[in-house]
Write a protein that holds these residues in place. Structure first.
Motif, PDB file in Angstrom:
ATOM      1  N   VAL A  53      16.457 -28.617  45.572  1.00 39.99           N
ATOM      2  CA  VAL A  53      15.502 -29.634  45.102  1.00 39.99           C
ATOM      3  C   VAL A  53      15.705 -30.942  45.861  1.00 39.99           C
ATOM      4  O   VAL A  53      14.741 -31.622  46.231  1.00 39.99           O
ATOM      5  N   ALA A  54      16.968 -31.279  46.121  1.00 39.75           N
ATOM      6  CA  ALA A  54      17.254 -32.503  46.868  1.00 39.75           C
ATOM      7  C   ALA A  54      16.758 -32.417  48.303  1.00 39.75           C
ATOM      8  O   ALA A  54      16.544 -33.438  48.963  1.00 39.75           O
ATOM      9  N   HIS A  55      16.556 -31.201  48.776  1.00 41.33           N
ATOM     10  CA  HIS A  55      16.100 -30.960  50.154  1.00 41.33           C
ATOM     11  C   HIS A  55      14.578 -31.081  50.288  1.00 41.33           C
ATOM     12  O   HIS A  55      14.044 -31.029  51.391  1.00 41.33           O
ATOM     13  N   THR A  56      13.899 -31.244  49.162  1.00 44.13           N
ATOM     14  CA  THR A  56      12.432 -31.193  49.144  1.00 44.13           C
ATOM     15  C   THR A  56      11.784 -32.188  50.103  1.00 44.13           C
ATOM     16  O   THR A  56      10.917 -31.812  50.909  1.00 44.13           O
ATOM     17  N   ASP A  57      12.161 -33.450  50.001  1.00 41.78           N
ATOM     18  CA  ASP A  57      11.525 -34.475  50.834  1.00 41.78           C
ATOM     19  C   ASP A  57      11.777 -34.233  52.318  1.00 41.78           C
ATOM     20  O   ASP A  57      10.882 -34.419  53.148  1.00 41.78           O
ATOM     21  N   ARG A  58      12.997 -33.815  52.659  1.00 39.93           N
ATOM     22  CA  ARG A  58      13.332 -33.581  54.067  1.00 39.93           C
ATOM     23  C   ARG A  58      12.483 -32.470  54.659  1.00 39.93           C
ATOM     24  O   ARG A  58      11.940 -32.598  55.759  1.00 39.93           O
ATOM     25  N   VAL A  59      12.371 -31.354  53.946  1.00 40.27           N
ATOM     26  CA  VAL A  59      11.614 -30.231  54.500  1.00 40.27           C
ATOM     27  C   VAL A  59      10.127 -30.559  54.545  1.00 40.27           C
ATOM     28  O   VAL A  59       9.412 -30.162  55.480  1.00 40.27           O
ATOM     29  N   LEU A  60       9.633 -31.303  53.555  1.00 38.56           N
ATOM     30  CA  LEU A  60       8.216 -31.667  53.556  1.00 38.56           C
ATOM     31  C   LEU A  60       7.909 -32.594  54.733  1.00 38.56           C
ATOM     32  O   LEU A  60       6.890 -32.428  55.417  1.00 38.56           O
ATOM     33  N   ASP A  61       8.785 -33.558  54.993  1.00 39.95           N
ATOM     34  CA  ASP A  61       8.599 -34.443  56.148  1.00 39.95           C
ATOM     35  C   ASP A  61       8.631 -33.647  57.453  1.00 39.95           C
ATOM     36  O   ASP A  61       7.841 -33.897  58.373  1.00 39.95           O
ATOM     37  N   ALA A  62       9.560 -32.689  57.538  1.00 40.40           N
ATOM     38  CA  ALA A  62       9.671 -31.870  58.749  1.00 40.40           C
ATOM     39  C   ALA A  62       8.410 -31.049  58.973  1.00 40.40           C
ATOM     40  O   ALA A  62       7.889 -30.968  60.092  1.00 40.40           O
ATOM     41  N   LEU A  63       7.895 -30.461  57.910  1.00 35.56           N
ATOM     42  CA  LEU A  63       6.687 -29.639  58.033  1.00 35.56           C
ATOM     43  C   LEU A  63       5.464 -30.506  58.334  1.00 35.56           C
ATOM     44  O   LEU A  63       4.544 -30.065  59.036  1.00 35.56           O
ATOM     45  N   ASN A  64       5.432 -31.725  57.822  1.00 35.51           N
ATOM     46  CA  ASN A  64       4.360 -32.658  58.175  1.00 35.51           C
ATOM     47  C   ASN A  64       4.399 -32.981  59.670  1.00 35.51           C
ATOM     48  O   ASN A  64       3.359 -33.043  60.344  1.00 35.51           O
ATOM     49  N   THR A  65       5.608 -33.183  60.196  1.00 36.83           N
ATOM     50  CA  THR A  65       5.766 -33.472  61.624  1.00 36.83           C
ATOM     51  C   THR A  65       5.291 -32.297  62.465  1.00 36.83           C
ATOM     52  O   THR A  65       4.602 -32.474  63.484  1.00 36.83           O
ATOM     53  N   ALA A  66       5.632 -31.088  62.048  1.00 36.52           N
ATOM     54  CA  ALA A  66       5.212 -29.896  62.780  1.00 36.52           C
ATOM     55  C   ALA A  66       3.692 -29.751  62.764  1.00 36.52           C
ATOM     56  O   ALA A  66       3.071 -29.439  63.793  1.00 36.52           O
ATOM     57  N   THR A  67       3.088 -29.986  61.603  1.00 36.87           N
ATOM     58  CA  THR A  67       1.633 -29.878  61.494  1.00 36.87           C
ATOM     59  C   THR A  67       0.938 -30.887  62.411  1.00 36.87           C
ATOM     60  O   THR A  67      -0.045 -30.557  63.084  1.00 36.87           O
ATOM     61  N   THR A  68       1.464 -32.102  62.443  1.00 37.22           N
ATOM     62  CA  THR A  68       0.902 -33.129  63.328  1.00 37.22           C
ATOM     63  C   THR A  68       0.994 -32.707  64.787  1.00 37.22           C
ATOM     64  O   THR A  68       0.052 -32.910  65.568  1.00 37.22           O
ATOM     65  N   ALA A  69       2.111 -32.110  65.166  1.00 33.81           N
ATOM     66  CA  ALA A  69       2.291 -31.671  66.551  1.00 33.81           C
ATOM     67  C   ALA A  69       1.274 -30.601  66.914  1.00 33.81           C
ATOM     68  O   ALA A  69       0.649 -30.652  67.986  1.00 33.81           O
ATOM     69  N   PHE A  70       1.083 -29.617  66.050  1.00 34.48           N
ATOM     70  CA  PHE A  70       0.103 -28.562  66.323  1.00 34.48           C
ATOM     71  C   PHE A  70      -1.313 -29.141  66.377  1.00 34.48           C
ATOM     72  O   PHE A  70      -2.142 -28.711  67.176  1.00 34.48           O
ATOM     73  N   ASP A  71      -1.578 -30.117  65.525  1.00 34.86           N
ATOM     74  CA  ASP A  71      -2.896 -30.753  65.520  1.00 34.86           C
ATOM     75  C   ASP A  71      -3.140 -31.492  66.845  1.00 34.86           C
ATOM     76  O   ASP A  71      -4.235 -31.434  67.410  1.00 34.86           O
ATOM     77  N   GLU A  72      -2.129 -32.175  67.342  1.00 35.23           N
ATOM     78  CA  GLU A  72      -2.259 -32.903  68.601  1.00 35.23           C
ATOM     79  C   GLU A  72      -2.439 -31.947  69.782  1.00 35.23           C
ATOM     80  O   GLU A  72      -3.219 -32.220  70.705  1.00 35.23           O
ATOM     81  N   VAL A  73      -1.741 -30.825  69.747  1.00 32.87           N
ATOM     82  CA  VAL A  73      -1.900 -29.818  70.806  1.00 32.87           C
ATOM     83  C   VAL A  73      -3.317 -29.241  70.774  1.00 32.87           C
ATOM     84  O   VAL A  73      -3.953 -29.061  71.817  1.00 32.87           O
ATOM     85  N   ALA A  74      -3.815 -28.960  69.576  1.00 31.18           N
ATOM     86  CA  ALA A  74      -5.168 -28.426  69.435  1.00 31.18           C
ATOM     87  C   ALA A  74      -6.202 -29.429  69.938  1.00 31.18           C
ATOM     88  O   ALA A  74      -7.175 -29.058  70.613  1.00 31.18           O
TER      89      ALA A  74
END
Length: 227
Positions: free
Chosen positions: A129-150
């Motif tokens: 549960v304490a890891h929630t914010d970290r993983v959500l931020d990481a997945l947001n960063t990944a989504t942004t990267a794929f969006d920029e590549v697209a």
């Protein structure tokens, strides 16, 4: 925007899980964020003795793991610039890969401990549960990267399309000139140029149609470029 389609990665259709097939990479990356939150909620409920939620969490974890593996495999199928961006996003100095991997390990441990009734389950769950914010931020960063590549791919394709439209318009203009000259020559030839005149008129109609189609394509290209 032109999407990066998940099926177009070189894998055979029968090797792509059903929950991945047909999703763009951007949408797949975005879905990981939702799945991560669903996983945590399902695991918390499973820890309270909900056996059905435990099985649901295992299914969600499998889906998350397969999707993550698929996303990581895309680097070998992207153009060099896009591949570098995704590789840097996951494996660079501030890469999200270790964060996601840590989340996956915690999920596996938590579910196994809950199922076996391990006394360590509450501690692992609290860490998850304490890891929630970290993983959500990481997945947001990944989504942004794929969006920029697209978006970069879409811009490149639009630029190429604009160039092709310009070339076609040039050819259409030349065809009009040829058609006009042919009609003049046919008129001068009188009776002997009748058949030639028919061909010249057909060429004129074709060049006019091509010109109209290229104008529509140019308008569409410009409209997409503004989006």
């Amino acid at each position: 925007m032109t999407s990066l389609a998940a099926p177009a990665l070189g894998a055979r259709p029968d090797t792509v899980p059903a929950h991945i097939a047909g999703l763009s990479l951007v949408n797949l990356a975005a879905r990981q964020r939702m799945l991560s939150q669903r996983l945590i909620l399902q695991t918390v409920l499973a820890a309270q003795g909900d056996a059905e939620r435990l099985q649901a969490a295992r299914r969600s974890l499998q889906m998350f793991s397969e999707s993550q593996k698929h996303l990581l495999a895309t680097v070998g199928h992207l153009e060099p610039a896009g591949a570098r961006k995704i590789d840097e996003t996951y494996h660079g100095a501030r890469g999200v890969g270790p964060v996601v991997q840590s989340f996956l390990q915690l999920m596996h441990h938590a579910l196994d401990q809950i199922e076996s009734g391990s006394p360590r389950a509450p501690t692992t769950l609290a860490e998850l549960v304490a890891h929630t914010d970290r993983v959500l931020d990481a997945l947001n960063t990944a989504t942004t990267a794929f969006d920029e590549v697209a978006k970069a791919r879409a811009d490149a394709m639009m630029k190429e399309l604009t160039g092709i439209v310009g070339d076609i318009q040039s050819v259409a203009k030349e065809a009009k000139v040829v058609s006009f000259n042919a009609q003049v020559m046919a008129a001068r030839a009188g009776q002997h140029g009748r058949e030639f005149a028919v061909v010249a008129n057909v060429l004129s109609d074709i060049s006019t149609e091509i010109d109209e189609l290229t104008r529509k394509a140019a308008v569409l290209a410009e409209r997409n470029a503004r989006q």
